[in-house]
Design a protein around this motif. Structure first.
Motif, short mmCIF file in Angstrom:
data_model
loop_
_atom_site.label_atom_id
_atom_site.label_comp_id
_atom_site.label_asym_id
_atom_site.label_seq_id
_atom_site.Cartn_x
_atom_site.Cartn_y
_atom_site.Cartn_z
N ILE A 14 0.84 -1.20 0.00
CA ILE A 14 0.00 0.00 0.00
C ILE A 14 0.87 1.25 0.00
N GLY A 15 1.93 1.24 0.80
CA GLY A 15 2.82 2.39 0.85
C GLY A 15 3.50 2.66 -0.48
N LEU A 17 2.54 1.62 -3.59
CA LEU A 17 1.57 2.02 -4.60
C LEU A 17 1.00 3.41 -4.32
N GLY A 18 0.79 3.72 -3.04
CA GLY A 18 0.30 5.05 -2.69
C GLY A 18 1.31 6.13 -3.03
N GLY A 19 2.58 5.86 -2.76
CA GLY A 19 3.62 6.84 -3.10
C GLY A 19 3.72 7.07 -4.59
N ALA A 21 1.32 6.56 -6.78
CA ALA A 21 0.09 7.24 -7.21
C ALA A 21 0.15 8.73 -6.91
N LEU A 22 0.66 9.08 -5.74
CA LEU A 22 0.76 10.49 -5.38
C LEU A 22 1.75 11.22 -6.28
N TRP A 25 0.05 11.72 -9.59
CA TRP A 25 -0.98 12.76 -9.49
C TRP A 25 -0.35 14.15 -9.50
N LEU A 177 -4.46 11.67 0.22
CA LEU A 177 -3.82 10.42 -0.19
C LEU A 177 -2.54 10.16 0.59
N GLY A 178 -1.66 11.16 0.66
CA GLY A 178 -0.38 10.96 1.34
C GLY A 178 -0.53 10.56 2.79
N VAL A 181 -2.57 7.17 3.32
CA VAL A 181 -1.78 5.96 3.07
C VAL A 181 -0.80 5.72 4.21
N CYS A 185 -0.82 2.42 6.57
CA CYS A 185 0.37 1.57 6.62
C CYS A 185 0.88 1.40 8.05
#
Length: 201
Positions: A14-15, A17-19, A21-22, A25, A177-178, A181, A185
């Motif tokens: 998750i961390g 993919l979230g990073g 994605a951010l 973006w 998001l940041g 996530v 996590c």
């Protein structure tokens, strides 16, 4: 995946993919997404250190998963290997945070976490607790690891609350998001930390 390794690696995924994605973006146009992703992974010294930390944490999560494949008979040797790898990952994470100018998080999520994991790797099950730590109290080194997550968790929660309260429509996604996530996590990783309080071997 189940057990501590499962929680660790779900949080790691998750961390990561979230990073990514951010970063995509914030890059704006779709044509810049690949460049932003590359920058997130290796665009600076701190990015490289974070990527190394992430890879090592994934490795340690897999080792923990194997150690706890039979929850009734966890493998103490593999469990200590997972601790050692986590400590190495925490050192890399601390370097990344220090390079980003975040000394408090470098000291807690990095150094403090590494010390707790190194201690867990070196301390043999059944041996007396070091430093006069009372035997009736929770494991010293596991407690250090768990406490090392508190500053980052609080920072993420406060940032998330601030984003919900004050972010405008144009910045609501990165504002949530940041920290969202990061908070998720840390909760997953803390759950794994708690599972490791059970002695292995």
């Amino acid at each position: 995946m189940a057990g501590p390794g499962g929680y660790y690696n779900i949080g790691n995924a998750i961390g990561l993919l979230g990073g990514l994605a951010l970063a995509a973006w914030n890059a704006g146009g779709s044509g810049e997404a690949a460049t932003a992703a590359a920058g997130y992974l290796a665009g600076s010294g701190s990015a490289v250190a974070l990527t190394v930390a992430t890879l090592v944490f994934f490795w340690s999560g897999e080792v923990y998963h194997r150690a706890w494949a039979d929850p009734d008979r966890p493998d103490a040797r593999l469990n200590r290997q997972g601790d050692l790898l986590s400590a190495i990952g925490a050192v890399a994470l601390g370097i990344s945070l220090a390079l980003l100018g975040m000394p408090l998080l470098a000291a807690t999520a990095g150094l403090m976490h590494a010390l707790g994991k190194f201690g867990s790797a070196l301390h043999r099950p059944g041996a007396p607790p070091p430093f006069g730590w009372p035997t009736a109290w929770p494991d010293l080194f596991r407690s250090v690891v768990l406490l090392s997550r508190v500053p980052a968790t609080l920072a993420a929660a406060l940032a998330l609350a601030a984003g919900v309260a004050g972010a405008g429509p144009e910045v609501i996604v990165p504002a949530l998001l940041g920290p969202g996530v990061l908070l998720l996590c840390n909760l997953l990783w803390a759950r794994a930390d708690l599972l490791l309080f059970r002695p292995a071997g």
